[in-house]
Design a protein around this motif. Structure first.
Motif, PDB file in Angstrom:
ATOM      1  N   GLU A  32       0.990  -1.599   0.351  1.00 18.64           N
ATOM      2  CA  GLU A  32       0.251   0.098   0.296  1.00 18.64           C
ATOM      3  C   GLU A  32       0.629   0.961  -0.105  1.00 18.64           C
ATOM      4  OE1 GLU A  32      -4.029   1.907   0.814  1.00 18.64           O
ATOM      5  OE2 GLU A  32      -3.264  -0.078  -0.342  1.00 18.64           O
ATOM      6  N   VAL A  33       0.419   2.184  -0.805  1.00 17.81           N
ATOM      7  CA  VAL A  33       1.880   3.349  -0.769  1.00 17.81           C
ATOM      8  C   VAL A  33       0.461   4.818  -0.964  1.00 17.81           C
ATOM      9  CG1 VAL A  33       3.574   2.168  -2.595  1.00 17.81           C
ATOM     10  CG2 VAL A  33       1.451   3.122  -3.661  1.00 17.81           C
ATOM     11  N   PRO A  34       1.570   5.836  -1.578  1.00 15.73           N
ATOM     12  CA  PRO A  34       0.595   7.060  -1.525  1.00 15.73           C
ATOM     13  C   PRO A  34       0.254   6.825  -2.771  1.00 15.73           C
ATOM     14  CG  PRO A  34       2.384   7.062   0.072  1.00 15.73           C
ATOM     15  CD  PRO A  34       2.675   6.038  -0.203  1.00 15.73           C
ATOM     16  N   GLU A  35      -1.097   8.315  -2.784  1.00 19.24           N
ATOM     17  CA  GLU A  35      -1.204   8.199  -4.283  1.00 19.24           C
ATOM     18  C   GLU A  35       0.075   8.843  -5.059  1.00 19.24           C
ATOM     19  OE1 GLU A  35      -4.755  10.325  -6.042  1.00 19.24           O
ATOM     20  OE2 GLU A  35      -5.150   9.022  -5.141  1.00 19.24           O
ATOM     21  N   PRO A  36       0.370   8.424  -5.920  1.00 20.35           N
ATOM     22  CA  PRO A  36       1.175   9.522  -6.941  1.00 20.35           C
ATOM     23  C   PRO A  36       1.200  10.946  -7.288  1.00 20.35           C
ATOM     24  CG  PRO A  36       0.370   7.790  -8.086  1.00 20.35           C
ATOM     25  CD  PRO A  36       0.041   7.340  -6.690  1.00 20.35           C
ATOM     26  N   SER A  37       2.052  11.482  -7.946  1.00 23.82           N
ATOM     27  CA  SER A  37       1.379  12.647  -8.034  1.00 23.82           C
ATOM     28  C   SER A  37       0.828  12.925  -9.705  1.00 23.82           C
ATOM     29  CB  SER A  37       2.764  13.847  -8.464  1.00 23.82           C
ATOM     30  OG  SER A  37       3.221  13.306  -8.613  1.00 23.82           O
ATOM     31  N   THR A  38       1.226  11.641 -10.087  1.00 28.04           N
ATOM     32  CA  THR A  38       0.919  11.691 -12.107  1.00 28.04           C
ATOM     33  C   THR A  38       0.377  10.227 -11.928  1.00 28.04           C
ATOM     34  OG1 THR A  38       3.300  11.749 -12.209  1.00 28.04           O
ATOM     35  CG2 THR A  38       2.401  13.221 -13.019  1.00 28.04           C
ATOM     36  N   PHE A  39      -0.700  10.258 -12.986  1.00 33.04           N
ATOM     37  CA  PHE A  39      -0.957   9.048 -13.971  1.00 33.04           C
ATOM     38  C   PHE A  39      -0.670   9.122 -15.704  1.00 33.04           C
ATOM     39  CE2 PHE A  39      -2.536   7.260  -9.851  1.00 33.04           C
ATOM     40  CZ  PHE A  39      -3.189   8.608  -8.864  1.00 33.04           C
ATOM     41  N   THR A  40      -0.893   7.927 -15.702  1.00 31.91           N
ATOM     42  CA  THR A  40      -0.315   7.765 -16.818  1.00 31.91           C
ATOM     43  C   THR A  40      -1.916   7.215 -18.014  1.00 31.91           C
ATOM     44  OG1 THR A  40      -0.415   5.329 -16.484  1.00 31.91           O
ATOM     45  CG2 THR A  40       1.651   7.005 -16.808  1.00 31.91           C
ATOM     46  N   GLY A 199      -0.744  10.386 -21.668  1.00 34.00           N
ATOM     47  CA  GLY A 199      -0.158  11.228 -20.503  1.00 34.00           C
ATOM     48  C   GLY A 199      -0.682  11.394 -19.884  1.00 34.00           C
ATOM     49  N   SER A 200      -0.858  12.544 -18.672  1.00 30.59           N
ATOM     50  CA  SER A 200      -0.991  12.366 -17.329  1.00 30.59           C
ATOM     51  C   SER A 200      -1.686  13.874 -16.310  1.00 30.59           C
ATOM     52  CB  SER A 200       0.926  12.094 -16.739  1.00 30.59           C
ATOM     53  OG  SER A 200       1.731  13.671 -16.918  1.00 30.59           O
ATOM     54  N   SER A 201      -2.005  13.672 -15.683  1.00 34.21           N
ATOM     55  CA  SER A 201      -2.298  14.437 -14.878  1.00 34.21           C
ATOM     56  C   SER A 201      -1.476  13.997 -12.968  1.00 34.21           C
ATOM     57  CB  SER A 201      -4.233  13.907 -14.460  1.00 34.21           C
ATOM     58  OG  SER A 201      -4.514  15.189 -13.327  1.00 34.21           O
ATOM     59  N   SER A 202      -1.537  15.714 -13.074  1.00 31.20           N
ATOM     60  CA  SER A 202      -1.198  15.767 -11.946  1.00 31.20           C
ATOM     61  C   SER A 202      -1.547  16.423 -10.538  1.00 31.20           C
ATOM     62  CB  SER A 202       0.185  16.582 -11.501  1.00 31.20           C
ATOM     63  OG  SER A 202      -0.051  18.393 -11.979  1.00 31.20           O
ATOM     64  N   ASP A 203      -3.253  16.716 -10.939  1.00 33.48           N
ATOM     65  CA  ASP A 203      -3.855  17.123 -10.466  1.00 33.48           C
ATOM     66  C   ASP A 203      -4.826  16.811  -9.282  1.00 33.48           C
ATOM     67  OD1 ASP A 203      -5.926  19.239  -9.027  1.00 33.48           O
ATOM     68  OD2 ASP A 203      -6.435  19.886 -10.669  1.00 33.48           O
ATOM     69  N   SER A 204      -5.116  16.126  -8.518  1.00 28.53           N
ATOM     70  CA  SER A 204      -5.762  15.191  -7.769  1.00 28.53           C
ATOM     71  C   SER A 204      -6.696  15.445  -7.391  1.00 28.53           C
ATOM     72  CB  SER A 204      -4.482  14.136  -6.931  1.00 28.53           C
ATOM     73  OG  SER A 204      -3.862  15.045  -5.667  1.00 28.53           O
ATOM     74  N   THR A 205      -7.238  16.622  -7.195  1.00 22.69           N
ATOM     75  CA  THR A 205      -8.050  17.218  -6.972  1.00 22.69           C
ATOM     76  C   THR A 205      -9.744  18.016  -8.217  1.00 22.69           C
ATOM     77  OG1 THR A 205      -8.064  19.545  -7.511  1.00 22.69           O
ATOM     78  CG2 THR A 205      -7.397  18.347  -4.745  1.00 22.69           C
ATOM     79  N   ALA A 206      -9.061  16.952  -9.339  1.00 22.42           N
ATOM     80  CA  ALA A 206      -9.682  17.570 -10.696  1.00 22.42           C
ATOM     81  C   ALA A 206     -10.628  16.582 -10.377  1.00 22.42           C
ATOM     82  CB  ALA A 206      -9.003  17.703 -11.724  1.00 22.42           C
TER      83      ALA A 206
END
Length: 233
Positions: A32-40, A199-206
């Protein structure tokens, strides 16, 4: 601080899933890990009882009135998958008592297939059960395939990105061993870039709004997926 979960034991009947549990009990290696800042890539599943398929490829009824919403965010570069799973109307005990009866299977529409990822079972009081978190490979399911290896051996999240509709989300209970609900993965547009396309996203509040047209085949309705940022330390 990096959080880890205890290794998860899995006991699954071969007649229910078509795979023998390794030595009766197997241990998952996921951390179990923290949520990363980016996703593919990102995916959603609208799971229903009428989509359940048994190991012979026959349509069998799931739990009447039950539904499932599976939302996945993937960082395939680091082999991390984050999940938010909500089950409604699912009753009774899970088919495996060890929190590994909720899966992503490699299976096309209307076809059976082996589980490639196993998630902690959604829990909760009343009609709604939920499960949320992020885990990092190497992945295991605790289930042994025909080759004698765990069904997640050699699996990479890039395989989902290459063919998301070839994978399905489901969960199993003792009363509905073939599955209570099931549905195919559907890609969610992310940051203006189609998922699975690098693509990637760094905004986990979006907020990610997906129209009915884009997911009609999988969800049959519009999907609004919101992700709350997790504290990382």
């Amino acid at each position: 601080m990096r959080r880890t979960l205890p290794r998860l034991a899995a006991v699954t009947a071969a007649t229910a899933l078509g795979f023998a549990a390794t030595a009766g009990i197997a241990f998952a290696q996921e951390t179990e890990v923290p949520e990363p800042s980016t996703f593919t890539s990102m995916y959603t599943v609208s799971a229903t009882p009428d989509a359940v398929i048994n190991n012979d490829g026959q349509a069998v009824p799931g739990e009447p009135g039950a539904t499932g919403e599976f939302n996945f965010r993937i960082n395939s570069d680091d082999e991390i998958i984050c999940y938010d799973i909500t089950l409604r109307g699912v009753t009774g005990e899970y088919q495996s008592p060890a929190k590994t009866a909720t899966h992503i299977h490699e299976a096309a529409v209307g076809q059976p297939g082996p589980p490639r990822l196993a998630f902690p079972n959604p829990e909760g009081d009343g009609d709604v059960r939920t499960s949320s978190g992020c885990m990092q490979g190497p992945f295991t399911t605790g289930l042994e395939g025909d080759n004698g290896q765990d069904t997640a051996t050699g699996f990479s999240l890039k395989q989902i990105e290459a063919n998301p509709t070839g994978f399905t989300g489901d969960t199993h209970t003792a009363d509905f061993a073939a599955g209570t609900v099931r549905g195919q993965l559907a890609a969610v547009p992310m940051g203006g870039v189609e998922t699975g396309a690098g693509g990637s996203s760094s905004d986990s509040t979006a907020l990610y709004a997906v129209g009915a047209a884009g997911l009609a085949a999988a969800a049959g309705a519009g999907v609004l997926m919101a992700r709350r940022g997790r504290a990382q330390s």
